[in-house]
Design a protein around this motif. Structure first.
Motif, short mmCIF file in Angstrom:
data_model
loop_
_atom_site.label_atom_id
_atom_site.label_comp_id
_atom_site.label_asym_id
_atom_site.label_seq_id
_atom_site.Cartn_x
_atom_site.Cartn_y
_atom_site.Cartn_z
N PRO A 157 31.96 22.74 10.32
CA PRO A 157 32.67 21.87 9.39
C PRO A 157 32.96 20.52 10.03
CG PRO A 157 34.20 23.34 10.46
CD PRO A 157 32.82 23.74 10.92
N ILE A 158 33.19 19.55 9.19
CA ILE A 158 33.71 18.28 9.65
C ILE A 158 35.19 18.51 9.94
CG2 ILE A 158 34.28 15.92 8.94
CD1 ILE A 158 31.75 16.11 7.12
N PHE A 172 37.55 33.64 12.93
CA PHE A 172 38.78 34.16 12.35
C PHE A 172 39.32 33.18 11.31
CE2 PHE A 172 38.49 35.46 16.82
CZ PHE A 172 38.49 36.84 16.68
N PRO A 173 38.60 32.97 10.19
CA PRO A 173 39.00 31.93 9.23
C PRO A 173 40.40 32.14 8.66
CG PRO A 173 37.24 33.29 8.34
CD PRO A 173 37.40 33.68 9.77
N ASP A 174 40.87 33.38 8.60
CA ASP A 174 42.22 33.62 8.08
C ASP A 174 43.29 33.04 8.99
OD1 ASP A 174 41.24 35.71 9.83
OD2 ASP A 174 43.09 36.80 9.40
N GLY A 212 50.08 22.28 8.59
CA GLY A 212 49.37 21.07 8.95
C GLY A 212 47.86 21.20 8.92
N VAL A 213 47.32 22.33 8.41
CA VAL A 213 45.88 22.53 8.33
C VAL A 213 45.50 22.69 6.86
CG1 VAL A 213 43.92 24.02 8.93
CG2 VAL A 213 45.76 23.65 10.58
N THR A 214 44.49 21.94 6.44
CA THR A 214 43.94 22.08 5.10
C THR A 214 42.46 22.38 5.27
OG1 THR A 214 45.48 20.41 4.28
CG2 THR A 214 43.61 20.95 2.87
N VAL A 215 41.97 23.43 4.60
CA VAL A 215 40.59 23.84 4.73
C VAL A 215 39.89 23.66 3.40
CG1 VAL A 215 39.05 25.77 5.26
CG2 VAL A 215 41.20 25.53 6.50
N GLY A 216 38.71 23.04 3.44
CA GLY A 216 37.87 22.91 2.25
C GLY A 216 36.52 23.54 2.54
N VAL A 242 35.15 21.20 5.42
CA VAL A 242 36.03 20.22 6.05
C VAL A 242 37.34 20.90 6.44
CG1 VAL A 242 37.35 18.08 5.72
CG2 VAL A 242 35.09 18.32 4.70
N ILE A 243 37.79 20.62 7.65
CA ILE A 243 39.10 21.08 8.09
C ILE A 243 39.92 19.84 8.41
CG2 ILE A 243 40.39 22.39 9.82
CD1 ILE A 243 37.79 23.94 10.40
N ARG A 244 41.07 19.73 7.79
CA ARG A 244 41.98 18.62 8.08
C ARG A 244 43.12 19.17 8.93
NH1 ARG A 244 46.70 17.47 6.24
NH2 ARG A 244 47.54 15.39 6.38
N VAL A 245 43.32 18.56 10.08
CA VAL A 245 44.32 19.03 11.04
C VAL A 245 45.29 17.88 11.30
CG1 VAL A 245 44.68 19.88 13.38
CG2 VAL A 245 42.61 20.55 12.13
N ASP A 246 46.58 18.13 11.11
CA ASP A 246 47.60 17.13 11.40
C ASP A 246 48.00 17.27 12.87
OD1 ASP A 246 50.46 16.17 11.73
OD2 ASP A 246 50.00 15.44 9.72
N TYR A 247 47.80 16.22 13.64
CA TYR A 247 48.04 16.24 15.08
C TYR A 247 49.44 16.72 15.44
CZ TYR A 247 48.35 14.61 19.91
OH TYR A 247 48.52 14.54 21.26
N ASP A 248 50.45 16.23 14.75
CA ASP A 248 51.84 16.54 15.11
C ASP A 248 52.33 17.89 14.59
OD1 ASP A 248 52.37 14.27 16.58
OD2 ASP A 248 52.97 13.12 14.81
N ARG A 249 51.75 18.38 13.50
CA ARG A 249 52.31 19.58 12.86
C ARG A 249 51.51 20.84 13.10
NH1 ARG A 249 53.67 19.34 7.03
NH2 ARG A 249 51.43 19.24 6.86
N THR A 250 50.35 20.75 13.71
CA THR A 250 49.47 21.90 13.81
C THR A 250 49.55 22.55 15.18
OG1 THR A 250 47.97 20.93 12.23
CG2 THR A 250 47.10 22.69 13.59
N GLU A 251 49.74 23.86 15.17
CA GLU A 251 49.69 24.63 16.40
C GLU A 251 48.70 25.77 16.20
OE1 GLU A 251 52.91 25.47 18.73
OE2 GLU A 251 54.05 23.69 18.17
N LEU A 252 47.45 25.51 16.51
CA LEU A 252 46.43 26.55 16.45
C LEU A 252 46.50 27.34 17.75
CD1 LEU A 252 43.45 24.43 15.09
CD2 LEU A 252 44.83 26.08 13.83
N PRO A 253 46.01 28.58 17.73
CA PRO A 253 45.98 29.33 18.99
C PRO A 253 45.15 28.55 20.01
CG PRO A 253 45.44 30.75 17.15
CD PRO A 253 45.48 29.35 16.62
#
Length: 105
Positions: A24-25, A66-68, A74-78, A87-98
């Protein structure tokens, strides 16, 4: 130079050696940066660049494996994994991915 934020878009995969399929972008928003008040060019410090790169790698890894787990604040997935033009939109300040693929499992 003035403190502000910028948006970065990643079209090429940092995971090409893993070859999961269509990547994805990834759009990372609200990235801390200094912007030139004359021309608008932005400068990002190396620690921020490192964090952005980890967000992009982790988002793409989760997208394929692990798409779920991409359902974070802070993450939006299209789109769906394997589809072209996701497309995955990730907000720098609000996102905590593993952070780090060793923590996903």
């Amino acid at each position: 130079m003035e403190e502000g934020t910028t948006t970065l878009t990643f079209h090429d995969s940092p995971l090409t050696e893993l070859n999961f399929g269509e990547d994805p972008i990834v759009v990372v928003t609200a990235v801390p940066a200094e912007a030139c008040d004359t021309c608008g060019e932005t400068v990002i410090d190396s620690a921020t660049v490192d964090h952005v790169n980890e967000l992009v790698k982790d988002a793409r890894y989760l997208w394929h494996r692990f798409p779920d787990r991409l359902q974070a604040e802070g993450v939006t997935v299209g789109g769906e994994p394997g589809e072209k033009d996701g497309v995955i939109r990730v907000d720098y300040d609000r996102t905590e991915l593993p952070v780090g693929r060793a923590n996903v499992g």
